[in-house]
Design an enzyme around this catalytic site. Structure first.
Site, PDB file in Angstrom:
ATOM      1  N   TRP A 242       0.654  -1.333  -0.178  1.00 32.02           N
ATOM      2  CA  TRP A 242       0.101  -0.120   0.051  1.00 32.02           C
ATOM      3  C   TRP A 242       0.769   1.215   0.120  1.00 32.02           C
ATOM      4  O   TRP A 242       0.574   2.227  -0.544  1.00 32.02           O
ATOM      5  CB  TRP A 242      -1.215  -0.041   0.986  1.00 32.02           C
ATOM      6  CG  TRP A 242      -1.809  -1.179   1.233  1.00 32.02           C
ATOM      7  CD1 TRP A 242      -1.945  -2.334   2.090  1.00 32.02           C
ATOM      8  CD2 TRP A 242      -2.753  -1.553   0.143  1.00 32.02           C
ATOM      9  NE1 TRP A 242      -2.717  -3.363   1.722  1.00 32.02           N
ATOM     10  CE2 TRP A 242      -3.360  -2.793   0.347  1.00 32.02           C
ATOM     11  CE3 TRP A 242      -2.999  -1.012  -1.111  1.00 32.02           C
ATOM     12  CZ2 TRP A 242      -4.220  -3.587  -0.331  1.00 32.02           C
ATOM     13  CZ3 TRP A 242      -3.973  -1.811  -2.104  1.00 32.02           C
ATOM     14  CH2 TRP A 242      -4.458  -3.014  -1.471  1.00 32.02           C
TER      15      TRP A 242
ATOM     16  N   ASP B 130      -1.713   6.883   5.720  1.00 28.88           N
ATOM     17  CA  ASP B 130      -2.672   6.123   5.439  1.00 28.88           C
ATOM     18  C   ASP B 130      -2.975   5.312   6.553  1.00 28.88           C
ATOM     19  O   ASP B 130      -2.278   4.295   7.067  1.00 28.88           O
ATOM     20  CB  ASP B 130      -2.334   5.367   4.082  1.00 28.88           C
ATOM     21  CG  ASP B 130      -3.208   4.080   3.848  1.00 28.88           C
ATOM     22  OD1 ASP B 130      -4.402   3.871   4.592  1.00 28.88           O
ATOM     23  OD2 ASP B 130      -2.927   3.160   3.032  1.00 28.88           O
TER      24      ASP B 130
ATOM     25  N   LYS C 218     -12.478  -1.784   7.447  1.00 32.46           N
ATOM     26  CA  LYS C 218     -11.691  -2.742   8.300  1.00 32.46           C
ATOM     27  C   LYS C 218     -12.459  -2.388   9.678  1.00 32.46           C
ATOM     28  O   LYS C 218     -13.422  -3.006  10.070  1.00 32.46           O
ATOM     29  CB  LYS C 218     -10.282  -2.424   8.553  1.00 32.46           C
ATOM     30  CG  LYS C 218      -9.472  -2.229   7.339  1.00 32.46           C
ATOM     31  CD  LYS C 218      -9.007  -3.036   6.326  1.00 32.46           C
ATOM     32  CE  LYS C 218      -8.083  -2.742   5.372  1.00 32.46           C
ATOM     33  NZ  LYS C 218      -8.164  -3.817   4.174  1.00 32.46           N
TER      34      LYS C 218
HETATM   35  C1  LIG Z   1      -3.223   0.014   4.528  1.00 34.52           C
HETATM   36  C2  LIG Z   1      -4.174   0.045   3.260  1.00 34.52           C
HETATM   37  N1  LIG Z   1      -4.036   1.237   2.243  1.00 34.52           N
HETATM   38  C3  LIG Z   1      -4.853   0.894   1.121  1.00 34.52           C
HETATM   39  C4  LIG Z   1      -5.675   0.222   0.920  1.00 34.52           C
HETATM   40  C5  LIG Z   1      -6.563   0.091  -0.500  1.00 34.52           C
HETATM   41  O1  LIG Z   1      -7.687   0.414  -0.018  1.00 34.52           O
HETATM   42  P1  LIG Z   1      -9.053   0.467  -1.004  1.00 34.52           P
HETATM   43  O2  LIG Z   1      -9.264  -0.804  -1.511  1.00 34.52           O
HETATM   44  O3  LIG Z   1     -10.060   0.887  -0.134  1.00 34.52           O
HETATM   45  O4  LIG Z   1      -8.517   1.433  -1.994  1.00 34.52           O
HETATM   46  C6  LIG Z   1      -5.904  -1.017   1.658  1.00 34.52           C
HETATM   47  C7  LIG Z   1      -6.593  -2.310   1.363  1.00 34.52           C
HETATM   48  O5  LIG Z   1      -6.643  -3.232   2.010  1.00 34.52           O
HETATM   49  C8  LIG Z   1      -4.925  -1.019   2.869  1.00 34.52           C
HETATM   50  O6  LIG Z   1      -5.259  -2.213   3.809  1.00 34.52           O
END
Ligand SMILES: Cc1ncc(COP(=O)(O)O)c(C=O)c1O
Length: 357
Positions: free
Chosen positions: A103, A170, A194
């Site tokens: 991520w 994030d 989550k």
């Molecule tokens: C830490 C983190 N950032 C970003 C994301 C991506 O999120 P999204 O699917 O809502 O775009 C996730 C997805 O699991 C994540 O765990």
């Protein structure tokens, strides 16, 4: 539901049963209005109240200080990668990042589309099984971005690094799991799926005075100032996911708030990690001091036991512990709604494997 399932899904994930029940009721009829929430205008006073309540619960539960705004927007945390950068990186400017896995890489990739990116440190040399330390954040970048909990690799920042520039985070997979000092951050963003609610909404907590400094003409849908002016209703918001997030935050408040859930999350993590460390058949994947309280990752020492192990946990009603393909092994995501009893069931399965080995 006929059989008790212990849901360790990494997200979307377990939500409290009472939240699900109230959400289901609102699909049929919302608060005696004769209408389903799914067919009501987002401009109706009933939904405006939901939005206001959801935003103020975020403020109350996280102790958001004055001068910050809370928004519920669409697009997922993946849009947050670009949105965070475009609201903070000046024209011809740069952003600093720490590469802690999938991520974080996603955030770095999107920021590179806007300007210069300085990756200060990375744990890629060890398949992201630790949090890099000992780096210094330069003062000539526009911001510094971290991923506080790395959902796939099972690492977590237990100390927030000092930053001389605006700090962006994030927090998709650890928001509301433990107390945080919001005043350290200029922007926090998190996909809801989550600890906040179902997939479909993304929360942004932003220091208002930090915005409007990039010199860019930001497209309206990406511009956090536009969303603030319109009180998170610039366009049709994801009405139902926001309502369910509101219910879930009410549940968290009734539970005793973030400090109370943190205590339970720490107890759950201690129970599982103690067994991973004690049981000779298992081993933890992550550097001990960087272990995530939300997503413990572990492996079997002897792959020959995999069939028997998989049979034991499946028969116990455990779901969702197969590891992510980039790590292998097992990942037991233990978000807020997962009870301690479910962790005990998993630990008992590990002991049962040991007995028969
Ligand atoms: C830490 C983190 N950032 C970003 C994301 C991506 O999120 P999204 O699917 O809502 O775009 C996730 C997805 O699991 C994540 O765990």
């Amino acid at each position: 539901m006929t059989k008790k399932v212990h849901n360790y899904s990494a997200g979307p994930c377990i939500l409290p049963a009472e939240v699900m029940k109230k959400a289901a009721e609102a699909c049929i009829e919302f608060n005696g209005s004769g209408l389903s929430l799914l067919e009501m205008s987002h401009r109706s006073s009933a939904f405006v109240d939901v939005m206001e309540n959801a935003r103020s619960l975020v403020k109350e539960l996280l102790g958001v200080p004055e001068g910050y705004q809370v928004l519920f927007l669409g697009g997922g945390a993946s849009l947050g990668f670009y949105k965070s950068a475009i609201n903070f990186m000046k024209k011809d400017g740069s952003g600093a990042y720490v590469n802690t896995g999938t991520w974080a890489k996603g955030a770095i990739k999107e920021a590179k589309k806007l300007g210069k990116v300085n990756v200060l440190a990375s744990s890629e040399d060890k398949n992201f099984n630790y949090i890099p330390k000992g780096f210094t954040v330069p003062s000539d970048v526009d911001y510094f971005h971290i991923t506080t909990n790395n959902t796939i690799f099972g690492t977590q920042f237990h100390e927030i690094p000092a930053s001389p520039v605006p700090l962006l985070a994030d927090m998709s997979s650890d928001i509301f799991s433990k107390t945080i000092d919001v005043s350290k951050f200029d922007l926090i963003y998190a996909g809801a799926q989550k600890n906040m609610g179902p997939a479909g909404s993304t929360v942004y907590i932003v220091k208002e005075s930090a915005l409007g400094k990039t010199g860019r003409d930001i497209p309206s849908m990406l511009d956090l100032q536009v969303h603030i002016e319109k009180e998170s209703m610039y366009n049709t918001p994801p009405v139902f996911p926001i309502y369910v997030a509101m219910l879930n935050l009410e549940w968290l408040k009734e539970f005793g708030g973030v400090p109370a859930i943190q205590k339970r999350n720490e107890a759950k993590a201690a129970l599982l990690y103690n067994e991973v460390d004690r049981n000779p058949l298992f081993k933890g994947v992550v550097a001990t001091e960087d272990r995530s309280l939300m997503n413990p990752v572990f492996t079997l020492n002897d792959e020959a036991l995999a069939d028997r192990w998989n049979k034991i946990w499946k028969e116990a009603g455990i779901s969702g512990i197969a590891g992510h393909r980039s790590v292998g092994g097992y990942r037991a995501s233990m978000y807020n709604a997962l009870p301690l009893e479910s962790v005990q069931v998993l630990v008992d399965c590990m002991k049962e494997l040991e007995k028969g080995a």
